[in-house]
Design an enzyme around this catalytic site. Structure first.
Site, short mmCIF file in Angstrom:
data_model
loop_
_atom_site.label_atom_id
_atom_site.label_comp_id
_atom_site.label_asym_id
_atom_site.label_seq_id
_atom_site.Cartn_x
_atom_site.Cartn_y
_atom_site.Cartn_z
CE LYS A 129 1.16 3.82 19.09
NZ LYS A 129 1.15 4.32 17.75
CG ASP A 169 -1.10 1.49 16.90
OD1 ASP A 169 -0.56 2.36 15.98
OD2 ASP A 169 -0.54 0.35 16.91
P1 NDP Z 1 -5.52 -2.98 12.50
O1 NDP Z 1 -5.60 -3.66 13.58
O2 NDP Z 1 -6.67 -2.47 11.89
O3 NDP Z 1 -4.78 -4.04 11.25
C1 NDP Z 1 -3.48 -4.71 11.32
C2 NDP Z 1 -3.24 -5.49 10.31
O4 NDP Z 1 -2.15 -5.92 10.32
C3 NDP Z 1 -4.21 -6.71 10.36
O5 NDP Z 1 -4.75 -7.13 8.98
C4 NDP Z 1 -3.52 -7.86 10.92
O6 NDP Z 1 -4.01 -9.13 10.60
C5 NDP Z 1 -2.18 -7.52 10.42
N1 NDP Z 1 -1.17 -7.90 11.32
C6 NDP Z 1 -0.99 -7.85 12.49
N2 NDP Z 1 -0.04 -8.54 13.32
C7 NDP Z 1 0.54 -9.19 12.03
C8 NDP Z 1 1.59 -10.10 11.79
N3 NDP Z 1 2.49 -10.47 12.98
N4 NDP Z 1 1.86 -10.59 10.82
C9 NDP Z 1 0.91 -10.45 9.67
N5 NDP Z 1 -0.03 -9.65 9.70
C10 NDP Z 1 -0.30 -8.99 10.89
O7 NDP Z 1 -4.12 -1.78 12.42
P2 NDP Z 1 -3.88 -0.44 11.76
O8 NDP Z 1 -4.11 -0.67 10.34
O9 NDP Z 1 -4.40 0.62 12.44
O10 NDP Z 1 -2.38 -0.36 12.20
C11 NDP Z 1 -1.49 -1.14 11.26
C12 NDP Z 1 -0.22 -0.58 11.49
O11 NDP Z 1 -0.12 0.80 11.08
C13 NDP Z 1 0.60 -0.74 12.92
O12 NDP Z 1 1.99 -0.86 12.58
C14 NDP Z 1 0.23 0.73 13.23
O13 NDP Z 1 1.13 1.04 14.52
C15 NDP Z 1 0.56 1.57 12.30
N6 NDP Z 1 -0.27 2.93 12.18
C16 NDP Z 1 -1.61 3.12 12.80
C17 NDP Z 1 -2.15 4.28 12.57
C18 NDP Z 1 -3.61 4.56 12.56
O14 NDP Z 1 -4.04 5.61 12.51
N7 NDP Z 1 -4.29 3.31 12.70
C19 NDP Z 1 -1.26 5.64 12.00
C20 NDP Z 1 -0.04 5.31 11.73
C21 NDP Z 1 0.70 3.98 11.81
P3 NDP Z 1 -4.85 -9.77 11.63
O15 NDP Z 1 -6.26 -9.33 11.53
O16 NDP Z 1 -4.77 -11.37 11.25
O17 NDP Z 1 -4.15 -9.75 13.14
O1 2IT Z 2 1.21 5.36 14.89
C1 2IT Z 2 0.43 6.44 14.80
O2 2IT Z 2 0.62 7.40 14.47
C2 2IT Z 2 -0.91 6.24 15.32
N1 2IT Z 2 -1.52 5.14 15.65
C3 2IT Z 2 -1.92 7.46 15.22
C4 2IT Z 2 -1.92 8.08 16.61
C5 2IT Z 2 -2.97 9.39 16.65
O3 2IT Z 2 -2.92 9.92 17.80
O4 2IT Z 2 -3.73 9.70 15.77
#
Ligand code: NDP
Ligand code: 2IT
Length: 450
Positions: A129, A169
């Protein structure tokens, strides 16, 4: 004593001593060690090989300076990270997070969990990561590009298609991956697969954008079918966050006949009793990069509330936390339980505090832990690596079908492990054990160099 096993207690104390001031990392390690109590009791060979002692220490941790020039011509400096946690079963694999809260503790908890998650996908990927304390909010397109180029200039010394393959992420989507990949390509004169989440047409896989959210719903559907002879159809759902994971969780939830009534960003939440209009959310979040409060201005009857916490007080059948770590406290969990929640499935990484998980499990809520239920994103990243190696592209339907099968298998493997190790239905334990065993066997087989 926090653990029944003095062996695990000793490991945990060493981890605490070595990593002071890293609460998120310690939280993630403690949960896995708790799950491993029955494994330690049964598998003396793994104890003798010192597998767990090795797994809690990253193979490598890189921290670096990221200098860049803002639009006013001023030099800015951010702090970048890459943790290469475990490569026993494949190249390090895991996302990059750009958010002001990024620090060693956050990157290490994510890298540690990624090792088990990647193992659960069944694909040959180790755990890693990375990220940076850069805040993309309010930055111009040019600033984001220059930052990404500087970040990659250092990161590229540490990654490679057979070494370490980052992806997106929080704060890192196709735009940022594009700028980073462009810099890598320019400096290396190669087109190798050093990043996933690339744009379709530039080496990316169809269905990667949708993968985490869709995968989450495939997991929930399989869990409901197997354990309750039920389905998502007709269920009222709340989804926290409004980023990549949240948006595609809502899309698939609606396709399966559920109704999502609330979502949030870090400023506040929207409630739409008639069901969230996803085209409006996509326009606000993906196109305009604006605040979710806009939704209530555009959709008659929808409400906007400042602050996030109120979302957990909305009555729902299914809650899908898809924003960030520790977003559900014990108090939030109790509200959900009091309102009769049936399923809580984690789209974000570690969104429920340990106290919240305990409340869900004690009250018979079907609880799907992140390592299992959000593995769809990295699974399709693995499929992107596979397609790049073959110099070939699968159709959307082919990738989506593979994703669905992988998520169903993760559910069953986690459930079966929970049964085999004596706590049937405890998917936290089942996912941790199933993910652990595959990596542990590889490490044992490889000798003590890992
Ligand atoms: P994005 O940056 O696309 O979206 C994040 C969202 O969470 C935004 O709406 C953001 O709001 C909100 N957010 C962030 N911090 C806070 C907070 N402290 N309180 C309230 N809302 C918050 O990220 P992702 O959708 O990619 O990721 C979201 C989660 O999923 C993370 O935990 C990530 O590690 C996990 N994840 C992501 C994957 C991926 O492929 N992208 C795969 C697996 C897991 P704002 O815009 O206001 O900051
Ligand atoms: O938390 C996660 O699994 C991710 N942000 C995706 C990682 C990846 O290599 O696609």
């Amino acid at each position: 004593m926090e653990f029944k096993s003095s062996y695990l207690q000793g490991i945990y104390e060493t981890v605490c001593k070595r990593n002071p001031n890293e609460p998120e990392f310690l939280q993630a390690v403690k949960e896995v060690l708790e799950s491993l109590e029955p494994v330690v009791a049964k598998r003396q060979d793994l104890v003798d090989a010192g597998i767990i002692e090795r797994m809690v220490e990253p193979e490598r941790f890189v921290q670096f300076r990221v200098p860049w020039v803002d639009d006013a011509g001023k030099v800015q400096v951010n702090r970048g990270f890459r943790v290469q946690f475990n490569s026993a079963i494949g190249p390090y694999k895991g996302g990059l997070r750009f958010h002001p809260s990024v620090c060693a503790s956050v990157i290490k908890f994510l890298g540690f969990e990624q090792t088990f998650k990647n193992s659960l996908t069944g694909l040959p990927m180790g755990g890693g990561k990375g990220g940076c304390d850069f805040d993309p909010k309010g930055k111009s397109e040019g600033e984001v590009m220059r930052f990404c180029q500087s970040f990659m200039t250092e990161l590229m010394k540490h990654i490679g298609p057979d070494t370490d393959v980052p992806a997106g992420d929080m704060g890192v989507g196709a735009r940022e991956i594009g700028y980073m990949y462009g810099q890598f390509h320019r400096l290396s004169n190669t087109n190798s697969c050093v990043l996933t989440g690339k744009r379709v047409g530039a080496g990316g896989s169809l269905a990667r954008t949708e993968a985490t959210g869709y995968g989450l719903l495939y997991f929930v559907e399989e869990m409901l079918k197997t354990l309750k002879n039920d389905s998502v159809k007709g269920k009222t759902i709340i989804v926290s966050g409004s980023g990549n994971v949240a948006i595609y969780a809502v899309e698939k939830a609606h396709e399966l006949g559920g109704k999502v009534v609330a979502m949030y960003d870090s400023n506040g939440y929207v409630y739409d009793k008639d069901g969230i209009k996803l085209d409006v959310i996509k326009q606000i979040k993906e196109v305009e990069r604006a605040r979710i409060s806009e939704y209530a201005k555009r959709v008659p009857g929808a409400e906007y509330h400042e602050g996030c916490k109120g979302i957990w007080g909305i009555k729902c059948d299914i809650a899908l936390p898809c924003a960030t770590q520790n977003e559900i406290s014990a108090e939030d969990a109790q509200k959900l339980v009091d309102n009769g929640v049936l399923v809580v499935a984690e789209g974000a990484n570690m969104p429920s505090t340990p106290e919240a998980i305990e409340i869900f499990q004690k009250n018979g809520v079907l609880f799907a832990p992140a390592k299992a239920s959000n593995a769809g994103g990295v699974a399709v990243s693995g499929l992107e690596m596979c397609q790049n190696s073959m110099r070939y592209n699968w159709s959307f339907e082919e990738v989506d079908a593979k994703l669905k099968t992988i998520m169903q298998e993760i559910f069953h493997n986690s459930f079966n492990a929970s049964r085999e190790f004596g706590d049937e239905g405890n998917l936290v334990m089942g996912a941790n054990i199933a993910g652990f065993l595959k990596v542990a066997e590889a490490m044992k087989w490889h000798g003590v160099a890992y």
